[in-house]
Design a protein around this motif. Structure first.
Motif, mmCIF file in Angstrom:
data_model
loop_
_atom_site.group_PDB
_atom_site.id
_atom_site.type_symbol
_atom_site.label_atom_id
_atom_site.label_comp_id
_atom_site.label_asym_id
_atom_site.label_seq_id
_atom_site.Cartn_x
_atom_site.Cartn_y
_atom_site.Cartn_z
ATOM 1 N N ALA A 155 0.829 -1.152 0.011
ATOM 2 C CA ALA A 155 -0.099 -0.165 0.138
ATOM 3 C C ALA A 155 0.737 1.360 0.064
ATOM 4 C CB ALA A 155 -0.792 -0.104 1.243
ATOM 5 N N SER A 156 2.293 1.127 -0.083
ATOM 6 C CA SER A 156 3.060 2.285 -0.039
ATOM 7 C C SER A 156 3.266 2.662 -1.390
ATOM 8 C CB SER A 156 4.419 1.997 0.640
ATOM 9 O OG SER A 156 5.288 1.155 -0.177
ATOM 10 N N ASP A 157 4.163 3.815 -1.695
ATOM 11 C CA ASP A 157 4.218 4.186 -2.981
ATOM 12 C C ASP A 157 5.662 3.900 -3.468
ATOM 13 O OD1 ASP A 157 5.229 5.536 -1.334
ATOM 14 O OD2 ASP A 157 4.318 7.772 -1.796
ATOM 15 N N ARG A 158 6.347 3.092 -2.897
ATOM 16 C CA ARG A 158 7.563 2.508 -3.627
ATOM 17 C C ARG A 158 7.638 1.005 -3.327
ATOM 18 N NH1 ARG A 158 9.930 1.345 1.706
ATOM 19 N NH2 ARG A 158 8.416 2.116 3.199
ATOM 20 N N THR A 159 8.501 0.586 -4.213
ATOM 21 C CA THR A 159 8.675 -0.780 -4.453
ATOM 22 C C THR A 159 9.463 -1.326 -2.927
ATOM 23 O OG1 THR A 159 8.947 -0.682 -6.663
ATOM 24 C CG2 THR A 159 9.740 -2.702 -5.610
ATOM 25 N N LEU A 160 8.788 -2.504 -2.562
ATOM 26 C CA LEU A 160 9.253 -3.082 -1.532
ATOM 27 C C LEU A 160 9.967 -4.425 -1.699
ATOM 28 C CD1 LEU A 160 6.349 -2.511 0.962
ATOM 29 C CD2 LEU A 160 8.383 -1.109 0.815
ATOM 30 N N ALA A 161 11.189 -4.890 -1.149
ATOM 31 C CA ALA A 161 11.605 -6.130 -0.878
ATOM 32 C C ALA A 161 11.382 -6.739 0.184
ATOM 33 C CB ALA A 161 13.173 -5.848 -1.393
ATOM 34 N N LEU A 162 10.451 -7.864 0.244
ATOM 35 C CA LEU A 162 10.064 -8.286 1.525
ATOM 36 C C LEU A 162 10.580 -9.736 1.661
ATOM 37 C CD1 LEU A 162 6.338 -7.531 1.034
ATOM 38 C CD2 LEU A 162 8.125 -6.485 2.512
ATOM 39 N N ALA A 163 10.742 -9.989 3.077
ATOM 40 C CA ALA A 163 10.814 -11.422 3.425
ATOM 41 C C ALA A 163 10.149 -11.829 4.509
ATOM 42 C CB ALA A 163 12.719 -11.455 3.914
ATOM 43 N N LEU A 164 9.676 -13.288 4.484
ATOM 44 C CA LEU A 164 8.792 -13.631 5.381
ATOM 45 C C LEU A 164 9.546 -14.530 6.253
ATOM 46 C CD1 LEU A 164 5.629 -14.530 5.914
ATOM 47 C CD2 LEU A 164 6.307 -16.548 4.795
ATOM 48 N N ARG A 165 9.137 -14.058 7.904
ATOM 49 C CA ARG A 165 9.761 -14.960 8.846
ATOM 50 C C ARG A 165 8.468 -15.296 9.606
ATOM 51 N NH1 ARG A 165 15.028 -12.303 11.278
ATOM 52 N NH2 ARG A 165 14.727 -14.311 12.525
ATOM 53 N N LEU A 166 8.535 -16.541 10.179
ATOM 54 C CA LEU A 166 7.756 -17.120 10.796
ATOM 55 C C LEU A 166 8.164 -17.400 12.448
ATOM 56 C CD1 LEU A 166 6.665 -19.888 8.376
ATOM 57 C CD2 LEU A 166 5.547 -17.857 8.825
ATOM 58 N N GLU A 167 7.590 -16.498 13.160
ATOM 59 C CA GLU A 167 8.082 -16.342 14.526
ATOM 60 C C GLU A 167 7.607 -17.350 15.341
ATOM 61 O OE1 GLU A 167 10.400 -13.970 15.579
ATOM 62 O OE2 GLU A 167 10.537 -13.383 13.339
ATOM 63 N N THR A 168 7.715 -17.267 16.813
ATOM 64 C CA THR A 168 7.339 -18.231 17.669
ATOM 65 C C THR A 168 5.862 -18.344 17.391
ATOM 66 O OG1 THR A 168 8.753 -17.317 18.958
ATOM 67 C CG2 THR A 168 7.609 -19.014 19.779
ATOM 68 N N PRO A 169 5.185 -19.549 17.206
ATOM 69 C CA PRO A 169 3.839 -19.884 16.749
ATOM 70 C C PRO A 169 3.031 -19.895 18.203
ATOM 71 C CG PRO A 169 4.929 -21.625 16.687
ATOM 72 C CD PRO A 169 5.959 -20.890 16.878
ATOM 73 N N THR A 229 -0.642 -16.703 14.478
ATOM 74 C CA THR A 229 -0.033 -15.548 14.912
ATOM 75 C C THR A 229 1.551 -15.878 14.551
ATOM 76 O OG1 THR A 229 0.631 -16.522 17.055
ATOM 77 C CG2 THR A 229 -1.309 -14.914 17.204
ATOM 78 N N GLY A 230 2.304 -14.786 14.606
ATOM 79 C CA GLY A 230 3.802 -14.829 14.585
ATOM 80 C C GLY A 230 4.097 -14.987 13.248
ATOM 81 N N VAL A 231 3.324 -14.109 12.227
ATOM 82 C CA VAL A 231 3.859 -13.663 10.845
ATOM 83 C C VAL A 231 4.615 -12.572 10.813
ATOM 84 C CG1 VAL A 231 3.085 -13.421 8.449
ATOM 85 C CG2 VAL A 231 1.704 -15.060 10.013
ATOM 86 N N ARG A 232 6.018 -12.338 10.528
ATOM 87 C CA ARG A 232 6.454 -10.934 10.148
ATOM 88 C C ARG A 232 6.977 -10.950 9.000
ATOM 89 N NH1 ARG A 232 11.483 -9.339 14.204
ATOM 90 N NH2 ARG A 232 9.511 -8.584 15.689
#
Lengths: 690, 422
Positions: free
Chosen positions: B330-344, B384-387
């Motif tokens: 939803a921002s106005d720039r390109t994002l480079a994203l990584a998905l981390r799965l934290e303590t569930p 829970t725990g999605v980062r």
């Protein structure tokens, strides 16, 4: 969360909206004229503040309403709330309808029959005289009758299979009380004399049913219809009295039992049992378990019509009013009926007061020991019914207080074995129970009324199920004939339905429209022949609530109602009236008017429809036409000089001109010529001096 | 200013509320009783001949009091001008009616009688009907002004004032719930409206319609109907007793074509629409109110939105299931994203690789991400725990309580034999 900004918080809706004093004054509230049974109605209860004119009567009524304490709490047993459960007695329904239909018919035909029939017990003197005559002339007949009893039930009821037809029942009803009076003399206040009389006629008392089967082989009904006179006619010969006595004895005992049946509370039953098991004269129940009524009006009610005439008309004109008063009729039950017939309800109340004074139940006697008789209880019923008719609700409630829920031992025949022999049941007429149950709602204590009505309803159900189970009404074992059982079932089912009607009235008054609609639907399913009228009533309830769509659906269902719809309106007329009311719901008074006019063509005598046409004319801006229509009708047909019609007319007068007193006085003059002292002059909107 | 006595015409005013169905109390009486049939034989036009025990008749009674008037109702009035002189004609008669409130003056035009002859003969009347839908609460003054000329040519004039108070009939409280109250939209862009409507008049009213007119970006769904029966969850009769209230529920959904195309735009929309309420009282007397625009607090989405596309609501214990998330930039720039799965949470265990890159996501673009969980405990378990990690800024976006899953015991079909064996 966001509170709506557009709808600003205002102080509560208590303040009456009065136009500026000095400017146009609003018409006073309806309550001022009718003492409003809709006491909670905002529209009507609102406008009684300063600035609005109010008649003296209104002021007094309103004050009384405020003062009156809820007198009913103590004696009321709470019936389970909610709609009553039905007992399935399918075969009875047609008879019930017939009974109700017959009662209607009876009321309508009353004009023709009235002078010749006596309906209730007569004065003690008259009864004594007749008893003496019977005794002197025909001791043997009574004995014969007694001998032939076992077969009599079947013989006495013609066509038992074809149902205890309502017509027949009705005819018997007309005559039986007089008959009863002969068998069981109503005691004079002078008790010693009466007791002697009773001892003398003890033979007749114990003989259950003397009948002369051979003389009336074709059954008694047709014969009774042709009777030229009744026992209360003083000119009647003793022989005729005796014929009547003989032929009706059985019906009398049987119908008495059916009508008087009641199931006392356990406490009252215990008192009655103690009575029965102890030696005469040795058992005295405590005073607080007795009913000790007394009148609360010290002075006679006066004729308000005459008072207003004296105020607004010349003495000569006022003197022309001639109506019956308590002094101008015989001092007995017949006198009361004459007064009621003439619309002189206030004088009739005065007369009941005098007669009750003879019984030791007059002014100030409340709480003091006195003895009840069937006649004195009837006098009380009449008095309270008239007070309700006169909208003297506060007085009625005060006097009703002593009666509680009509369940004390001294209101049962068994309590007076020396007076009434083996007669059982309650001396309290069923209508009295319903009347007292309805009384609180006129003072806006709706829930009390509902509780009492449902209590009566449950007793009716109990009696019906006792009968279905083959027992007698009060649950004791019995050997009732099938015809008698059916007759009693019909009677009690029709009484149960009457109570349901009262529940509907109460619910409409308290604006519990959901429950009213539920009860009306139940009535409609039990009385299919009246369903067109009842479904229309459902539609009107919805309209009162404002649910136009549901009203339209209910009115549409009238069309599907049985085409065999009973009397009353023709189906077509009913539909026109419904359509007109619906048009008013849509604010289309032009359409409403044309529908009402078409209904009026079908029923030219229907004054309610005529009035409705006038109302529509006003809403279309045609005041003059509305006035002319109502005025012509009222002056051409004196029977239309009724409070509701005149209230509409006088409302129109007041809108038309500020100088309308002349017209109102002209109406007053007509009322003075045609109406008794039971007339509610408030509807004329004339300021009274008092 | 006006001396009443010298005028030859008089003005009378009556408020025309609906007439009422009126009837006298019923006093029934058995023919056996003392009064016999005398009581029931008394003529009474309000009684129905075929239903003598029913009080509710068919006769109309004219209004006997001014009554109460409520915001949204129509104020109707009958103005009757009557010449009460014995021989004088009033010429050039005009009647003007004006309604003054605290803030404005309105001229009311009579709907009838406007075209009547201008002169009024002795004993003649002229009738006017006026109607006005009341739009303000508080004090109102109806001013009626009469002008006429006597036969002698003198201009005459008088006014009359009628004051009345307009009251509020309903109390309306609204609450708006953004579907994304904690930035983790389960139901994405939906907005729920809860409207509590209370009858503050002293008598019962019939709620006829309560509708939501949504703002142009939304579709409104009425949630006040039930599947079975005749529709309304409030019952068929529409009855609302004094002081009673009802909760109406509506759901606002962005129009489908706007949903993704203009997420940014939707974010800023605060006008949700208006409630339109109509009710009726005695014999169909109608009232109508419309609220002003209902405003919501604009939701703050941030730069990233993680929404759930598809997730089972019930899973069995020990079952491994996969659900799909959509990541929206939803921002106005390109994002480079990584998905981390934290303590569930204790009840659910992640399966899969934590820290995997999702690639570059252009401004306004979105991508779907499948995720896998195993259910370890019975009951309602939060996901829970999605980062999501923005690689450029090294900023984490945490999503707690993303959704809830109900973990049930293994299917009954498997358990039943066991129970039977026991």
């Amino acid at each position: 969360m966001a509170e709506q900004p557009r709808l600003e918080q205002q102080p509560g809706p208590e303040g009456p909206q009065q136009p500026e004093p000095g400017a146009e004054q609003p018409a006073p509230s309806l309550r001022s004229y009718f003492g409003s049974p809709k006491a909670d109605d905002d529209v009507f209860s609102r406008l009684t503040g300063p600035g609005s004119r109010s008649s003296a009567m209104m002021a007094s009524q309103v004050n009384l309403a405020q003062v009156a304490a809820p007198s009913t709490a103590g004696g009321v047993q709470v019936a389970p709330p909610g709609p009553p459960q039905l007992i399935q007695v399918p075969e009875i329904a047609p008879n019930v309808e017939e009974t109700i239909a017959h009662e209607m018919q009876e009321a309508l035909e009353y004009e023709e029959r009235r002078p010749r029939f006596s309906i209730g017990p007569e004065s003690a003197e008259e009864v004594e005289r007749e008893v003496a005559e019977v005794l002197h002339q025909l001791p043997a007949t009574a004995g014969e009758g007694a001998a032939s009893t076992p077969e009599t039930p079947e013989q006495s009821v013609p066509e038992p299979a074809a149902a205890p037809s309502a017509e027949q029942t009705g005819l018997h009803l007309d005559l039986t009380p007089s008959q009863t009076a002969v068998t069981h003399p109503r005691p004079d206040p002078d008790f010693d004399d009466v007791t002697q009389q009773v001892e003398e006629v003890s033979l007749a008392d114990e003989a259950p049913a003397p009948v002369e089967p051979t003389r009336y082989p074709s059954g008694t009904a047709s014969l009774e219809m042709d009777l030229p006179a009744t026992p209360d006619d003083p000119s009647m010969s003793p022989a005729i009295v005796d014929d009547l006595t003989g032929s009706l004895q059985l019906h009398s005992a049987e119908t008495d039992r059916q009508h008087d049946a009641w199931i006392p509370s356990e406490r009252t039953q215990a008192v009655l049992d103690s009575m029965a098991h102890s030696l005469p004269g040795t058992f005295y129940p405590s005073v607080d378990s007795l009913t000790l009524p007394g009148c609360s009006l010290q002075t006679d009610l006066t004729d308000p019509v005459l008072e207003l005439m004296v105020q607004y008309m010349t003495p000569t004109e006022a003197r022309q009013r001639s109506v019956l008063t308590a002094d101008s009729v015989t001092q007995d039950d017949r006198g009361i009926r004459q007064l009621i017939q003439a619309g002189c309800y206030r004088s009739a109340v005065n007369l009941t007061g005098r007669l009750l004074t003879n019984y030791g139940q007059g002014y100030g006697r409340a709480g003091q020991l006195s003895k009840h008789t069937a006649n004195s209880v009837q006098l009380w019923f009449t008095r309270l019914a008239l007070l309700v008719r006169l909208r003297q609700f506060a007085v009625a409630e005060r006097e009703a207080q002593a009666w509680g829920d009509l369940d004390t031992a001294d209101l049962f025949f068994q309590y007076y074995p020396d007076l009434y022999g083996g007669r059982r049941g309650s001396m309290v007429p069923f209508s009295f129970r319903v009347l007292l149950a309805e009384l609180p709602r006129y003072m806006a204590h709706y829930q009390t009324s509902l509780d009492r009505l449902y209590q009566i309803h449950s007793v009716c159900q109990q009696i019906t199920s006792n009968l279905v189970a083959g027992r007698s009404e009060d649950g004791s074992p019995s050997d009732l004939s099938e015809a008698a059982r059916q007759q009693s079932l019909t009677l009690w089912n029709s009484r149960r339905l009457k109570v349901l009607f009262s529940v509907v009235n109460c619910c409409v008054g308290m604006k519990d429209y959901d429950q009213a609609i539920e009860c009306l639907s139940q009535l409609s399913s039990e009385l299919p022949r009246l369903s067109a009228g009842l479904r229309s009533a459902v539609g009107r309830v919805y309209l009162q609530l404002g649910n136009v769509a549901a009203a339209r659906a209910a009115f549409a269902s009238v069309t599907e109602a049985a085409p065999a719809s009973e009397s009353g309106h023709s189906l077509q007329c009913q539909q026109l009236i419904n359509a007109a009311l619906l048009a008013i719901g849509e604010n289309d008074f032009a359409d409403a008017q044309s529908q009402f006019e078409r209904a009026l063509e079908l029923e030219p005598q229907n004054a309610a429809v005529l009035t409705n046409v006038a109302v529509c004319l006003l809403y279309r801006g045609r005041l003059a036409a509305a006035v002319t229509l109502l005025e012509d009708a009222v002056f051409a047909r004196p029977e239309l000089l009724q409070e509701t019609v005149l209230l509409n007319l006088c409302t129109l007068y007041e809108l038309q001109t500020s100088k309308c007193n002349r017209k109102k006085v002209a109406l007053l003059a007509r009322v003075g010529q045609n109406r008794g002292d039971g007339f509610n002059v408030g509807c004329l909107k004339l300021q009274s001096a008092a | 200013m006006d001396n009443k006595e010298e005028h030859i015409v008089a003005l009378k005013v009556m408020r025309l509320t609906r007439p009422t169905l009126y009837s006298n109390p019923v006093v029934s009486c058995d023919p056996r009783d003392l009064p016999g049939t005398t009581l029931s034989a008394a003529p009474d036009v309000t009684r129905l001949p075929h239903l003598p025990h029913l009080q509710l008749g068919e006769m109309l009674l004219l209004p006997q009091s001014f009554g109460s008037i409520y915001l949204g109702e129509t104020f109707s009035c009958y103005l009757s001008v009557h010449n009460h002189s014995t021989g004088a004609t009033a010429c050039e008669l005009t009647v003007r009616a004006e309604l003054q409130t605290g803030s404005q003056r309105l001229t009311l035009t009579p709907t009838a009688g406007a075209d009547r002859p201008a002169s009024l003969a002795p004993a003649a009347s002229r009738d006017h009907l006026i109607q006005h839908e009341v739009k303000d609460t508080g004090a109102h003054i109806l001013v009626c002004a009469i002008n006429y000329t006597t036969e002698a040519g003198v201009n005459m004039f008088f006014r009359k004032f009628f004051k009345f108070e307009v009251l509020k009939p309903l109390d309306v409280k609204t609450k708006l719930y953004n579907g994304e109250y904690d930035e983790n939209a389960v139901f994405s862009d939906e907005v729920c409206l809860e409207a509590q409507i209370q009858n503050v008049t002293p008598s019962a009213i019939c709620m006829e319609t309560v509708t939501l007119e949504p703002s142009p970006l939304f579709d409104a769904v009425d949630l006040n109907t039930s599947a079975e029966g005749d529709g309304s969850v409030f019952g068929a009769s529409g009855w609302l007793g004094p002081q009673d209230s009802r909760q109406y529920l509506f759901c606002l959904r962005p129009r489908p074509e706007l949903r993704l195309a203009s997420a940014k735009q939707l974010k800023g929309v605060t006008n949700m629409g208006k409630l339109d309420i109509t009710w009726r009282t005695n014999l169909g007397e109608r009232g109508r109110l419309q609220t002003s625009q209902l405003q919501r607090m604009a939701p703050t989405y941030g730069d990233l939105r993680l929404t759930i596309e598809d997730i089972p609501s019930v899973v069995a214990l020990d079952q491994t299931f996969t659900f799909t998330c959509r990541v929206h930039n939803a921002s106005d720039r390109t994002l480079a994203l990584a998905l981390r799965l934290e303590t569930p949470s204790a009840g659910l265990v992640w399966r899969g690789v934590s820290g995997r890159p999702l690639g570059r996501l252009a401004a306004g673009a979105s991508a779907t991400v499948p995720l896998t969980l195993t259910a370890r405990r019975l009951g309602l378990q939060p996901v829970t725990g999605v980062r999501l990690l923005d690689a450029a800024l090294n900023r984490p976006y945490d999503y707690e309580n993303l959704a809830q899953v109900f973990v049930a015991a293994p299917a009954p079909a498997e358990r039943q034999p066991e129970t039977a064996a026991c």
